[in-house]
Design a protein around this motif. Structure first.
Motif, PDB file in Angstrom:
ATOM      1  N   SER A  83      34.678  48.382  35.212  1.00 19.83           N
ATOM      2  CA  SER A  83      33.811  49.367  35.856  1.00 19.83           C
ATOM      3  C   SER A  83      34.585  50.096  36.950  1.00 19.83           C
ATOM      4  CB  SER A  83      32.583  48.685  36.464  1.00 19.83           C
ATOM      5  OG  SER A  83      31.900  49.562  37.317  1.00 19.83           O
ATOM      6  N   ARG A  84      34.806  51.403  36.775  1.00 19.70           N
ATOM      7  CA  ARG A  84      35.481  52.203  37.805  1.00 19.70           C
ATOM      8  C   ARG A  84      34.631  52.262  39.074  1.00 19.70           C
ATOM      9  NH1 ARG A  84      39.551  55.418  35.455  1.00 19.70           N
ATOM     10  NH2 ARG A  84      40.396  54.202  33.729  1.00 19.70           N
ATOM     11  N   ASP A  85      33.309  52.305  38.920  1.00 18.37           N
ATOM     12  CA  ASP A  85      32.431  52.338  40.089  1.00 18.37           C
ATOM     13  C   ASP A  85      32.617  51.093  40.937  1.00 18.37           C
ATOM     14  OD1 ASP A  85      31.396  54.775  39.380  1.00 18.37           O
ATOM     15  OD2 ASP A  85      29.612  53.955  38.422  1.00 18.37           O
ATOM     16  N   ARG A  86      32.728  49.926  40.291  1.00 19.02           N
ATOM     17  CA  ARG A  86      32.909  48.686  41.049  1.00 19.02           C
ATOM     18  C   ARG A  86      34.220  48.685  41.808  1.00 19.02           C
ATOM     19  NH1 ARG A  86      32.131  45.394  44.225  1.00 19.02           N
ATOM     20  NH2 ARG A  86      30.271  46.658  44.294  1.00 19.02           N
ATOM     21  N   ILE A  87      35.270  49.248  41.196  1.00 17.57           N
ATOM     22  CA  ILE A  87      36.564  49.332  41.873  1.00 17.57           C
ATOM     23  C   ILE A  87      36.450  50.179  43.137  1.00 17.57           C
ATOM     24  CG2 ILE A  87      38.906  50.264  41.692  1.00 17.57           C
ATOM     25  CD1 ILE A  87      38.890  49.392  38.765  1.00 17.57           C
ATOM     26  N   GLN A  88      35.831  51.346  43.008  1.00 16.57           N
ATOM     27  CA  GLN A  88      35.669  52.228  44.168  1.00 16.57           C
ATOM     28  C   GLN A  88      34.787  51.582  45.230  1.00 16.57           C
ATOM     29  OE1 GLN A  88      37.417  54.956  44.637  1.00 16.57           O
ATOM     30  NE2 GLN A  88      38.369  54.727  42.616  1.00 16.57           N
ATOM     31  N   ASN A  89      33.706  50.972  44.802  1.00 12.87           N
ATOM     32  CA  ASN A  89      32.798  50.325  45.748  1.00 12.87           C
ATOM     33  C   ASN A  89      33.453  49.149  46.446  1.00 12.87           C
ATOM     34  OD1 ASN A  89      30.760  52.123  45.108  1.00 12.87           O
ATOM     35  ND2 ASN A  89      29.822  50.786  43.589  1.00 12.87           N
ATOM     36  N   SER A  90      34.283  48.406  45.705  1.00 16.29           N
ATOM     37  CA  SER A  90      34.957  47.246  46.282  1.00 16.29           C
ATOM     38  C   SER A  90      35.855  47.648  47.447  1.00 16.29           C
ATOM     39  CB  SER A  90      35.781  46.531  45.206  1.00 16.29           C
ATOM     40  OG  SER A  90      36.439  45.404  45.746  1.00 16.29           O
ATOM     41  N   LYS A  91      36.567  48.753  47.298  1.00 20.47           N
ATOM     42  CA  LYS A  91      37.452  49.223  48.369  1.00 20.47           C
ATOM     43  C   LYS A  91      36.646  49.574  49.622  1.00 20.47           C
ATOM     44  CE  LYS A  91      39.343  52.359  45.783  1.00 20.47           C
ATOM     45  NZ  LYS A  91      40.179  53.510  45.367  1.00 20.47           N
ATOM     46  N   LYS A  92      35.520  50.244  49.430  1.00 12.83           N
ATOM     47  CA  LYS A  92      34.666  50.603  50.566  1.00 12.83           C
ATOM     48  C   LYS A  92      34.095  49.354  51.236  1.00 12.83           C
ATOM     49  CE  LYS A  92      33.212  54.940  48.380  1.00 12.83           C
ATOM     50  NZ  LYS A  92      32.053  55.670  47.768  1.00 12.83           N
ATOM     51  N   GLU A  93      33.678  48.403  50.418  1.00 13.96           N
ATOM     52  CA  GLU A  93      33.070  47.177  50.951  1.00 13.96           C
ATOM     53  C   GLU A  93      34.096  46.326  51.693  1.00 13.96           C
ATOM     54  OE1 GLU A  93      31.428  45.719  47.311  1.00 13.96           O
ATOM     55  OE2 GLU A  93      30.122  47.476  47.129  1.00 13.96           O
ATOM     56  N   HIS A  94      35.318  46.278  51.185  1.00 14.29           N
ATOM     57  CA  HIS A  94      36.381  45.554  51.891  1.00 14.29           C
ATOM     58  C   HIS A  94      36.663  46.214  53.241  1.00 14.29           C
ATOM     59  CE1 HIS A  94      38.444  43.264  48.337  1.00 14.29           C
ATOM     60  NE2 HIS A  94      37.177  42.945  48.502  1.00 14.29           N
ATOM     61  N   THR A  95      36.662  47.527  53.252  1.00 13.97           N
ATOM     62  CA  THR A  95      36.892  48.251  54.506  1.00 13.97           C
ATOM     63  C   THR A  95      35.802  47.933  55.514  1.00 13.97           C
ATOM     64  OG1 THR A  95      38.033  50.051  53.347  1.00 13.97           O
ATOM     65  CG2 THR A  95      37.183  50.536  55.544  1.00 13.97           C
ATOM     66  N   ASN A  96      34.559  47.819  55.067  1.00 13.09           N
ATOM     67  CA  ASN A  96      33.457  47.456  55.965  1.00 13.09           C
ATOM     68  C   ASN A  96      33.672  46.073  56.573  1.00 13.09           C
ATOM     69  OD1 ASN A  96      32.160  49.865  55.375  1.00 13.09           O
ATOM     70  ND2 ASN A  96      30.814  48.970  53.832  1.00 13.09           N
ATOM     71  N   VAL A  97      34.115  45.133  55.739  1.00 12.26           N
ATOM     72  CA  VAL A  97      34.398  43.787  56.246  1.00 12.26           C
ATOM     73  C   VAL A  97      35.503  43.839  57.283  1.00 12.26           C
ATOM     74  CG1 VAL A  97      35.248  41.482  55.645  1.00 12.26           C
ATOM     75  CG2 VAL A  97      33.651  42.659  54.103  1.00 12.26           C
ATOM     76  N   LEU A  98      36.573  44.555  56.962  1.00 11.33           N
ATOM     77  CA  LEU A  98      37.714  44.632  57.869  1.00 11.33           C
ATOM     78  C   LEU A  98      37.341  45.277  59.198  1.00 11.33           C
ATOM     79  CD1 LEU A  98      40.674  44.297  58.556  1.00 11.33           C
ATOM     80  CD2 LEU A  98      41.161  46.395  57.275  1.00 11.33           C
TER      81      LEU A  98
END
Length: 230
Positions: free
Chosen positions: A171-186
């Motif tokens: 899922s390309r959407d999951r890849i894009q969302n994962s990057k945003k979500e990791h940034t939120n954690v960081l």
């Protein structure tokens, strides 16, 4: 994934890595029977290293015993995903909470690098490299806590988690969302916002869990089982 051909590496290790790669990448499909003699013949080796590799894969929850003294690739159900990710949400949420309190400038740079490499890999459409660095982000947060018991528990689940995450890479959407979500954690870790970091990680894993279940429910039934947990 790659396996090592160095002389000092054991044959069983190489067989293990070959089979694990085939399972994760769905070349060996859930429920498929694994015949020791066939694998040995195909790889032009004896049966002993094949048996050893299969025992290890069984311990990691990737293969299981089948009737007639055979083995088969474990099925992957939404129930499996739901239960595994419930564990991850609890432990990795707590790990993020602790990491926000303990992370120093070196740790922050390490996590920033994980995200940067993930973005570069995606831009280059190198999804295997994305997976590696995406996985490193989670591992490094656990390392920051210094909690050996937490690390050991999650390592026991690592092969099953890898298998699920390989599915979500489709899922390309999951890849894009994962990057945003990791940034939120960081960002929460940078601000030493422990509660925010925990909530951001739990939300990230909750969304990943839901999308993985949706992907599996949309796949052909010959690839996956459908077994929802209420």
């Amino acid at each position: 994934m790659k396996y090592n051909n160095k002389e000092n590496d054991s044959l069983a290790e190489n067989v293990y890595l070959i089979l694990k790669t085939k399972i994760l990448e769905m070349e060996l499909r859930p429920g498929e029977t694994l015949l020791i003699q066939t694998i040995a013949r195909d790889l032009d080796i004896s049966r002993t290293p094949v048996r050893e590799a299969l025992v290890r894969l069984r311990q990691e929850g990737l293969v299981e015993n089948a009737p007639g003294r055979k083995m088969k690739v474990c099925t992957l159900s939404t129930k499996d995903i739901w239960e595994i990710y419930q564990i991850r949400e609890g432990l990795e949420g707590m790990a993020s909470y602790i990491a926000a309190a303990q992370a120093n400038s070196k740790h922050i740079k390490m996590l920033e690098n994980d995200i940067r490499l993930s973005v570069e890999a995606t831009n280059n459409e190198n999804y295997e490299l994305f997976f590696e660095n995406d996985n490193n982000f989670h591992k490094h947060i656990i390392e920051i806590t210094g909690n050996t018991q937490m690390k050991n528990i999650l390592e026991k689940l690592s092969s099953r988690v890898e298998r699920i995450r390989y599915v979500t890479i489709l899922s390309r959407d999951r890849i894009q969302n994962s990057k945003k979500e990791h940034t939120n954690v960081l960002e929460c870790i940078k601000k030493k916002d422990s509660s925010g970091a925990r909530d951001a990680m739990e939300e990230h894993l909750k969304l990943a869990k839901e999308e993985a279940c949706e992907l599996i429910n949309n796949k052909n039934s010959s690839l996956f089982t459908k077994n929802w947990i209420i």
